[in-house]
Design a protein around this motif. Structure first.
Motif, PDB file in Angstrom:
ATOM      1  N   PRO A   7       0.825  -1.207   0.000  1.00 53.89           N
ATOM      2  CA  PRO A   7       0.000   0.000   0.000  1.00 53.89           C
ATOM      3  C   PRO A   7       0.857   1.255   0.000  1.00 53.89           C
ATOM      4  CG  PRO A   7      -0.761  -1.575   1.658  1.00 53.89           C
ATOM      5  CD  PRO A   7       0.555  -2.070   1.169  1.00 53.89           C
ATOM      6  N   ARG A   9       1.065   5.063   1.211  1.00 59.62           N
ATOM      7  CA  ARG A   9       0.469   5.830   2.298  1.00 59.62           C
ATOM      8  C   ARG A   9       0.158   7.251   1.857  1.00 59.62           C
ATOM      9  NH1 ARG A   9      -1.552   1.862   5.046  1.00 59.62           N
ATOM     10  NH2 ARG A   9      -0.004   0.292   5.557  1.00 59.62           N
ATOM     11  N   SER A 163      -7.213   4.136  -5.071  1.00 64.33           N
ATOM     12  CA  SER A 163      -7.380   4.604  -3.690  1.00 64.33           C
ATOM     13  C   SER A 163      -8.834   4.890  -3.356  1.00 64.33           C
ATOM     14  CB  SER A 163      -6.553   5.878  -3.456  1.00 64.33           C
ATOM     15  OG  SER A 163      -5.183   5.592  -3.421  1.00 64.33           O
ATOM     16  N   ASP A 173     -12.065   3.609   9.565  1.00 61.19           N
ATOM     17  CA  ASP A 173     -10.728   3.066   9.674  1.00 61.19           C
ATOM     18  C   ASP A 173     -10.202   2.844   8.259  1.00 61.19           C
ATOM     19  OD1 ASP A 173     -10.759   3.005  12.458  1.00 61.19           O
ATOM     20  OD2 ASP A 173     -11.781   1.054  12.481  1.00 61.19           O
ATOM     21  N   GLU A 174      -8.976   2.356   8.130  1.00 59.21           N
ATOM     22  CA  GLU A 174      -8.411   2.123   6.804  1.00 59.21           C
ATOM     23  C   GLU A 174      -9.229   1.084   6.042  1.00 59.21           C
ATOM     24  OE1 GLU A 174      -4.165   0.946   4.666  1.00 59.21           O
ATOM     25  OE2 GLU A 174      -4.462   0.570   6.807  1.00 59.21           O
ATOM     26  N   ALA A 176      -9.077  -1.685   3.540  1.00 58.43           N
ATOM     27  CA  ALA A 176      -7.991  -2.520   3.036  1.00 58.43           C
ATOM     28  C   ALA A 176      -8.449  -3.890   2.558  1.00 58.43           C
ATOM     29  CB  ALA A 176      -6.929  -2.703   4.122  1.00 58.43           C
ATOM     30  N   ASP A 180     -14.308  -4.333   4.811  1.00 56.81           N
ATOM     31  CA  ASP A 180     -14.301  -2.909   5.147  1.00 56.81           C
ATOM     32  C   ASP A 180     -15.338  -2.095   4.372  1.00 56.81           C
ATOM     33  OD1 ASP A 180     -12.192  -3.351   6.904  1.00 56.81           O
ATOM     34  OD2 ASP A 180     -10.664  -2.938   5.373  1.00 56.81           O
ATOM     35  N   GLU A 254      -9.924  12.907   2.003  1.00 57.43           N
ATOM     36  CA  GLU A 254      -8.653  12.274   2.327  1.00 57.43           C
ATOM     37  C   GLU A 254      -8.653  10.833   1.832  1.00 57.43           C
ATOM     38  OE1 GLU A 254      -8.102  11.441   6.654  1.00 57.43           O
ATOM     39  OE2 GLU A 254      -9.958  12.593   6.837  1.00 57.43           O
ATOM     40  N   VAL A 256      -8.227   6.998   2.337  1.00 59.61           N
ATOM     41  CA  VAL A 256      -8.397   6.121   3.495  1.00 59.61           C
ATOM     42  C   VAL A 256      -7.983   4.684   3.192  1.00 59.61           C
ATOM     43  CG1 VAL A 256     -10.191   7.535   4.548  1.00 59.61           C
ATOM     44  CG2 VAL A 256     -10.843   5.757   2.913  1.00 59.61           C
ATOM     45  N   GLY A 257      -7.400   4.468   2.028  1.00 60.05           N
ATOM     46  CA  GLY A 257      -6.912   3.138   1.695  1.00 60.05           C
ATOM     47  C   GLY A 257      -6.406   3.100   0.266  1.00 60.05           C
ATOM     48  N   THR A 258      -5.273   2.443   0.042  1.00 59.72           N
ATOM     49  CA  THR A 258      -4.708   2.290  -1.298  1.00 59.72           C
ATOM     50  C   THR A 258      -4.367   0.832  -1.530  1.00 59.72           C
ATOM     51  OG1 THR A 258      -3.796   4.526  -1.316  1.00 59.72           O
ATOM     52  CG2 THR A 258      -2.807   2.950  -2.831  1.00 59.72           C
TER      53      THR A 258
END
Length: 323
Positions: A7, A9, A163, A173-174, A176, A180, A254, A256-258
């Motif tokens: 991932p 960031r 992303s 939360d992230e 991933a 989720d 923003e 929140v996960g990649t």
């Protein structure tokens, strides 16, 4: 078996973007960026005159271009007119296509000693135009898939990452893994690999007895971001470079996960040519030449996508599996 992509960031991507040098997208998004939107200006040059990074012709590599393609002395390249910065998008004259995709294509044309002729069209038409012979190559954030390899050849030049973007203060939360997104509304482009990831994840969740996700489709990025800001959707899944750009310019969202553009497997962005016409070997050699010379890295740094750099170009690597 392809290996998973580590991932990327968001803070690292943001830091790179703030140091970037040149571009923007559709007129609505561009207007928001120039006026500051919710808090920022474009880190890129939006002008039609781009002062691109250039490369020298290499006769041995230029000699690999099939004669029928070399006849008119030009490389006609298709780019998506629906792109977003910093990939391929319209400059401030609303006519000239600029971005990392155009700059990489220019480098390839230079090495092949051909005039670079860019053309913009809709996403679906890119594939039809290569089949018909209108375009000799496409540089437009195209991911290698096994299905596409039936009709086209590919020479890779970037790792594909996507992303999840959420409104600032979202409280998530992230993101991933499939669980989720259970119960969330997620916007995604129709017919994209991102959509395939979400459909696969959602089916996995439902098979496990989790709440289904609600996938949403919008015609423009501005409509998507309006829905995100108003709370009509929870997340938007799109190409990492575009998401990172929007985060820095709008200051309303923003990352929140990649993840990899293939979800659980590595995915590759590649130049696309007609199957078995011989051009892919020349494009591959030209890409390796500019990677070796450092010109390629200059271009990716210029557009703040050096986090997706590759160390060599591959012809027709394993693609995303058939759906």
């Amino acid at each position: 078996m392809p290996t998973p992509v580590a991932p990327l960031r968001a803070p690292a991507l943001a830091a790179v973007l703030l140091l970037a040098l040149s571009a923007c997208a559709d007129p609505e998004a561009q207007g928001a960026a120039e006026s500051g939107g919710a808090g920022g200006e474009s880190p890129f040059n939006l002008a039609a005159e781009q002062d691109r990074v250039r490369a020298e012709a290499v006769p041995e590599i230029a000699g690999l271009v099939p004669e029928e393609i070399r006849e008119d002395g030009a490389l006609t390249v298709g780019h998506s007119s629906g792109g977003a910065p910093p990939l391929a998008f319209y400059a401030d004259d609303d006519e000239t296509v600029i971005g990392v995709e155009t700059d990489v294509a220019q480098l390839v044309a230079d090495v092949l000693d051909l005039e670079y002729r860019p053309e913009a069209t809709g996403w679906d038409n890119l594939f039809l135009s290569v089949e018909s012979g209108r375009y000799e190559a496409v540089f437009s954030n195209v991911t290698v898939t096994e299905e596409r390899k039936d009709l086209f050849d590919f020479a890779t030049y970037r790792v594909d990452t996507v992303s999840f973007e959420a409104a600032t203060g979202h409280g998530f939360d992230e993101i991933a893994e499939p669980a989720d997104i259970a119960g969330l509304s997620v916007a995604v482009g129709s017919g994209t690999n991102q959509e395939e990831i979400l459909l696969r994840w959602d089916q996995e969740n439902q098979d496990a007895g989790l709440e289904p996700a609600d996938l949403q489709y919008y015609q423009t990025d501005s409509d998507t971001y309006l829905a995100l800001q108003s709370g009509r959707i929870d997340l938007y899944l799109g190409p990492t470079p575009s998401a990172s750009y929007h985060v820095e310019v709008a200051r309303e969202t923003e990352i929140v996960g990649t993840i990899s553009g293939g979800g659980e497997v590595r995915a590759e962005i590649a130049a696309m040519t007609l199957k078995d016409n011989g051009l892919v070997e020349a494009v591959n050699a030209a890409l390796d030449e500019v990677i070796g010379s450092g010109r390629y890295q200059e271009v990716l740094e210029r557009w703040a996508v050096d986090g997706e750099a590759v160390t060599e170009s591959e012809i027709n690597p394993p693609g995303l599996p058939r759906s």
